[in-house]
Design an enzyme around this catalytic site. Structure first.
Site, PDB file in Angstrom:
ATOM      1  N   ASP A 132      26.739  46.389  75.824  1.00 48.55           N
ATOM      2  CA  ASP A 132      28.052  46.668  76.426  1.00 48.55           C
ATOM      3  C   ASP A 132      28.221  45.952  77.768  1.00 48.55           C
ATOM      4  O   ASP A 132      29.329  45.885  78.307  1.00 48.55           O
ATOM      5  CB  ASP A 132      28.263  48.183  76.602  1.00 48.55           C
ATOM      6  N   GLU A 133      27.115  45.404  78.321  1.00 41.64           N
ATOM      7  CA  GLU A 133      27.215  44.750  79.634  1.00 41.64           C
ATOM      8  C   GLU A 133      28.078  43.490  79.588  1.00 41.64           C
ATOM      9  O   GLU A 133      28.479  42.988  80.625  1.00 41.64           O
ATOM     10  CB  GLU A 133      25.819  44.426  80.173  1.00 41.64           C
ATOM     11  N   TYR A 156      21.775  38.227  82.994  1.00 44.39           N
ATOM     12  CA  TYR A 156      21.458  38.810  81.671  1.00 44.39           C
ATOM     13  C   TYR A 156      22.722  38.959  80.835  1.00 44.39           C
ATOM     14  O   TYR A 156      22.786  38.482  79.688  1.00 44.39           O
ATOM     15  CB  TYR A 156      20.770  40.181  81.843  1.00 44.39           C
ATOM     16  N   LYS A 160      23.951  37.167  77.288  1.00 43.08           N
ATOM     17  CA  LYS A 160      24.274  37.902  76.050  1.00 43.08           C
ATOM     18  C   LYS A 160      25.714  37.605  75.632  1.00 43.08           C
ATOM     19  O   LYS A 160      26.012  37.453  74.437  1.00 43.08           O
ATOM     20  CB  LYS A 160      24.082  39.416  76.243  1.00 43.08           C
TER      21      LYS A 160
HETATM   22  P1  NAD Z   1      12.792  44.536  74.767  1.00 42.98           P
HETATM   23  O1  NAD Z   1      12.702  43.684  75.988  1.00 42.98           O
HETATM   24  O2  NAD Z   1      12.095  45.838  74.720  1.00 42.98           O
HETATM   25  O3  NAD Z   1      12.281  43.695  73.506  1.00 42.98           O
HETATM   26  C1  NAD Z   1      12.587  42.348  73.314  1.00 42.98           C
HETATM   27  C2  NAD Z   1      11.662  41.801  72.232  1.00 42.98           C
HETATM   28  O4  NAD Z   1      11.982  40.425  72.015  1.00 42.98           O
HETATM   29  C3  NAD Z   1      10.175  41.852  72.617  1.00 42.98           C
HETATM   30  O5  NAD Z   1       9.417  42.354  71.544  1.00 42.98           O
HETATM   31  C4  NAD Z   1       9.828  40.398  72.905  1.00 42.98           C
HETATM   32  O6  NAD Z   1       8.477  40.071  72.623  1.00 42.98           O
HETATM   33  C5  NAD Z   1      10.789  39.674  71.950  1.00 42.98           C
HETATM   34  N1  NAD Z   1      11.069  38.301  72.384  1.00 42.98           N
HETATM   35  C6  NAD Z   1      11.431  37.868  73.614  1.00 42.98           C
HETATM   36  N2  NAD Z   1      11.573  36.539  73.629  1.00 42.98           N
HETATM   37  C7  NAD Z   1      11.321  36.105  72.358  1.00 42.98           C
HETATM   38  C8  NAD Z   1      11.325  34.838  71.738  1.00 42.98           C
HETATM   39  N3  NAD Z   1      11.614  33.719  72.425  1.00 42.98           N
HETATM   40  N4  NAD Z   1      11.047  34.765  70.419  1.00 42.98           N
HETATM   41  C9  NAD Z   1      10.745  35.883  69.715  1.00 42.98           C
HETATM   42  N5  NAD Z   1      10.700  37.105  70.258  1.00 42.98           N
HETATM   43  C10 NAD Z   1      10.987  37.233  71.570  1.00 42.98           C
HETATM   44  O7  NAD Z   1      14.335  44.679  74.495  1.00 42.98           O
HETATM   45  P2  NAD Z   1      15.167  45.925  73.907  1.00 42.98           P
HETATM   46  O8  NAD Z   1      15.537  46.820  75.015  1.00 42.98           O
HETATM   47  O9  NAD Z   1      14.459  46.451  72.715  1.00 42.98           O
HETATM   48  O10 NAD Z   1      16.498  45.158  73.448  1.00 42.98           O
HETATM   49  C11 NAD Z   1      16.586  44.554  72.157  1.00 42.98           C
HETATM   50  C12 NAD Z   1      17.950  43.922  71.997  1.00 42.98           C
HETATM   51  O11 NAD Z   1      18.956  44.914  72.140  1.00 42.98           O
HETATM   52  C13 NAD Z   1      18.244  42.845  73.045  1.00 42.98           C
HETATM   53  O12 NAD Z   1      18.943  41.813  72.417  1.00 42.98           O
HETATM   54  C14 NAD Z   1      19.135  43.562  74.060  1.00 42.98           C
HETATM   55  O13 NAD Z   1      20.008  42.657  74.674  1.00 42.98           O
HETATM   56  C15 NAD Z   1      19.877  44.533  73.158  1.00 42.98           C
HETATM   57  N6  NAD Z   1      20.311  45.782  73.813  1.00 42.98           N
HETATM   58  C16 NAD Z   1      19.438  46.538  74.543  1.00 42.98           C
HETATM   59  C17 NAD Z   1      19.867  47.744  75.077  1.00 42.98           C
HETATM   60  C18 NAD Z   1      18.945  48.642  75.871  1.00 42.98           C
HETATM   61  O14 NAD Z   1      19.387  49.630  76.430  1.00 42.98           O
HETATM   62  N7  NAD Z   1      17.660  48.368  75.925  1.00 42.98           N
HETATM   63  C19 NAD Z   1      21.200  48.165  74.891  1.00 42.98           C
HETATM   64  C20 NAD Z   1      22.072  47.336  74.155  1.00 42.98           C
HETATM   65  C21 NAD Z   1      21.614  46.163  73.604  1.00 42.98           C
HETATM   66  O1  DAU Z   2      24.029  48.834  78.944  1.00 46.06           O
HETATM   67  C1  DAU Z   2      23.070  48.278  78.090  1.00 46.06           C
HETATM   68  C2  DAU Z   2      21.954  47.662  78.907  1.00 46.06           C
HETATM   69  O2  DAU Z   2      21.210  48.736  79.456  1.00 46.06           O
HETATM   70  C3  DAU Z   2      21.043  46.750  78.079  1.00 46.06           C
HETATM   71  O3  DAU Z   2      21.784  45.661  77.601  1.00 46.06           O
HETATM   72  C4  DAU Z   2      19.867  46.255  78.921  1.00 46.06           C
HETATM   73  O4  DAU Z   2      18.976  45.497  78.108  1.00 46.06           O
HETATM   74  C5  DAU Z   2      19.132  47.478  79.453  1.00 46.06           C
HETATM   75  O5  DAU Z   2      18.070  47.052  80.302  1.00 46.06           O
HETATM   76  C6  DAU Z   2      20.094  48.392  80.237  1.00 46.06           C
HETATM   77  O6  DAU Z   2      20.526  47.732  81.464  1.00 46.06           O
HETATM   78  P1  DAU Z   2      20.604  48.532  82.858  1.00 46.06           P
HETATM   79  O7  DAU Z   2      20.536  47.563  83.950  1.00 46.06           O
HETATM   80  O8  DAU Z   2      21.732  49.493  82.850  1.00 46.06           O
HETATM   81  O9  DAU Z   2      19.241  49.400  82.731  1.00 46.06           O
HETATM   82  P2  DAU Z   2      18.120  49.765  83.824  1.00 46.06           P
HETATM   83  O10 DAU Z   2      17.229  50.780  83.183  1.00 46.06           O
HETATM   84  O11 DAU Z   2      17.494  48.560  84.417  1.00 46.06           O
HETATM   85  O12 DAU Z   2      18.945  50.483  84.976  1.00 46.06           O
HETATM   86  C7  DAU Z   2      19.724  51.636  84.713  1.00 46.06           C
HETATM   87  C8  DAU Z   2      20.418  52.023  86.020  1.00 46.06           C
HETATM   88  O13 DAU Z   2      19.417  52.473  86.958  1.00 46.06           O
HETATM   89  C9  DAU Z   2      21.114  50.859  86.683  1.00 46.06           C
HETATM   90  O14 DAU Z   2      22.305  51.330  87.305  1.00 46.06           O
HETATM   91  C10 DAU Z   2      20.126  50.392  87.745  1.00 46.06           C
HETATM   92  C11 DAU Z   2      19.415  51.665  88.140  1.00 46.06           C
HETATM   93  N1  DAU Z   2      17.994  51.520  88.556  1.00 46.06           N
HETATM   94  C12 DAU Z   2      17.175  50.854  87.700  1.00 46.06           C
HETATM   95  C13 DAU Z   2      15.849  50.674  88.004  1.00 46.06           C
HETATM   96  C14 DAU Z   2      14.912  49.928  87.075  1.00 46.06           C
HETATM   97  C15 DAU Z   2      17.548  52.054  89.733  1.00 46.06           C
HETATM   98  O15 DAU Z   2      18.303  52.688  90.503  1.00 46.06           O
HETATM   99  N2  DAU Z   2      16.223  51.886  90.054  1.00 46.06           N
HETATM  100  C16 DAU Z   2      15.351  51.201  89.241  1.00 46.06           C
HETATM  101  O16 DAU Z   2      14.156  51.069  89.608  1.00 46.06           O
END
Ligand code: NAD
Ligand code: DAU
Length: 353
Positions: A132-133, A156, A160
């Site tokens: 959603d970012e 980031y 995306k």
């Molecule tokens: P993550 O960082 O935990 O995992 C990413 C994975 O991708 C890892 O296993 C890493 O080894 C692999 N990877 C990285 N570079 C690579 C490459 N060049 N080739 C093959 N593999 C590679 O990420 P996540 O939080 O599980 O997110 C997964 C997907 O979902 C991402 O595309 C992210 O943008 C999206 N997403 C994440 C969130 C969230 O809250 N975490 C929310 C919405 C969407």
């Molecule tokens: O909205 C979806 C996104 O959510 C995904 O696409 C990203 O991959 C995922 O990392 C996440 O992004 P955020 O930046 O929102 O997540 P993060 O856990 O890094 O931070 C959540 C909130 O907390 C954000 O407002 C920043 C704040 N924060 C984060 C960290 C790591 C702090 O205040 N202190 C911290 O140390």
């Protein structure tokens, strides 16, 4: 429908939950997990399912066209669910180019191979898992819809957004069948302890400072990772080609409120006096360009495809805390990689440690 599914990034946080969900739900599908095993990817995340006969792991880079092509040919891939990415906003601020490489060039490399291997087939599908970012920050009372214009604010989210655009461009130009979903913040087991919830759980256990960015008033919309995996399953099977679906649990929290709830639960779980964890809260310099509020409207997904979240947040948060407390060895192992160096560089100066 499709039987040989390439899941990229399946050793990461969301990917491992998705691989597990698909293996358990569809024993007839062959799930091929392709992951480079960066600092964020860990095969330990899939230990409980790695012996399934319909599961194959391949260590490869999504930017390596020859490796991707070999996988397509060897396993006769007819669907891709693409999650591999650099996913942490703070890392994108220190190293944007790595995000362009993995998230943009990696995605386009996959698209190129899919286009040439599938040659106009319409019984195939490229599913891009996005965030959603890409929509930027939203004012109080407003919500991200699938029609909200893109306005990415961090390296980031710009990477995306770019990859989303490339997926749509391949759909338009080459008629590649695709679907995209944009999800809110996930939480749950196996999340790398650099993201807010697992980092703070780990720091509370170890009585380290809790670095709250800015005033802690930024709002995030939290969804249990298993519910994200369920949504991907539904969209993969029932979503329409060329469509976008927003995924979210209508569960907004200001960071500081969420942190205080976590602190209370952790004091109870660790049998520490009430207020112990809150004393660790340390306000630090804000994240550069920090988006103020994310909030998803998931009506399209709910009404058209019948998905809804299965777990209330308070229950999910407690479950997540229990998992991290029971899996401290996992936390130590994943933290012992380059994360320690990163952590010192990220917070050392700000926290004076
Ligand atoms: P993550 O960082 O935990 O995992 C990413 C994975 O991708 C890892 O296993 C890493 O080894 C692999 N990877 C990285 N570079 C690579 C490459 N060049 N080739 C093959 N593999 C590679 O990420 P996540 O939080 O599980 O997110 C997964 C997907 O979902 C991402 O595309 C992210 O943008 C999206 N997403 C994440 C969130 C969230 O809250 N975490 C929310 C919405 C969407
Ligand atoms: O909205 C979806 C996104 O959510 C995904 O696409 C990203 O991959 C995922 O990392 C996440 O992004 P955020 O930046 O929102 O997540 P993060 O856990 O890094 O931070 C959540 C909130 O907390 C954000 O407002 C920043 C704040 N924060 C984060 C960290 C790591 C702090 O205040 N202190 C911290 O140390």
């Amino acid at each position: 429908m499709q039987k040989n599914i390439l899941i990229t990034g399946g050793a990461g946080f969301i990917g491992s939950h998705l691989v597990r969900h698909m293996l358990q739900s569809y024993p007839d599908y062959h799930i091929i997990n392709m992951d480079l095993l960066t600092y964020a990817g860990n095969l330990e995340n899939l230990k409980d399912v790695e012996d399934k006969p319909n599961y194959t792991f391949v260590k490869a880079d999504i930017c390596d066209a020859a490796a991707v092509q070999a996988i397509f040919e060897k396993y006769q891939i007819d669907s891709v669910i693409h999650l591999a990415a650099e996913s942490h906003v703070d890392r994108s601020i220190s190293n944007p180019l790595e995000f362009v490489t993995t998230n943009v060039i990696g995605t386009v490399t996959l698209l190129n191979v899919a286009k040439s291997q599938w040659k106009g087939r319409d019984d195939v599908r490229f599913y891009h898992v996005s965030t959603d970012e890409v929509y930027g920050s939203v004012y109080d009372g407003e919500f991200f819809l699938e029609t909200t214009p893109y306005d990415p604010q961090s390296p980031y989210s710009a990477s995306k957004a770019s990859s989303d655009h490339f997926v749509r461009a391949y759909g338009n130009t080459y008629k590649l069948p695709f679907v995209i979903s944009n999800c809110s913040n996930n939480y749950g087991s196996f999340q790398f302890p650099e993201k807010l919830i697992p980092l703070f759980i780990s720091n509370i256990v170890n009585e380290k400072p809790l670095p709250v960015y800015g005033q802690g008033i930024n709002v995030r919309d939290w969804l249990w990772v298993v519910d994200h995996a369920r949504a991907i399953d539904v969209i993969f099977h029932k979503g329409k080609n060329g469509e976008t679906y927003n995924i979210g649990g209508k569960n907004e929290w200001r960071n500081i409120d969420l942190i205080r709830v976590m602190c209370r639960i952790m004091d109870q779980k660790l049998n520490r006096p009430e207020g112990s964890a809150e004393k660790l809260i340390t306000y630090v310099t804000d994240r550069a360009g920090h988006d103020l509020r994310y909030a998803i409207d998931p009506t399209k997904l709910e009404n058209e495809l019948g998905w809804e979240p299965s777990l209330q947040f308070e229950e999910g948060l407690e479950k997540t805390i229990d998992w991290y407390l029971a899996n401290q060895a996992w936390v130590s192992r994943v933290q012992s990689g380059d994360y320690q160096k990163y952590y010192a560089a990220q917070y050392g100066e700000r926290l004076g440690s």
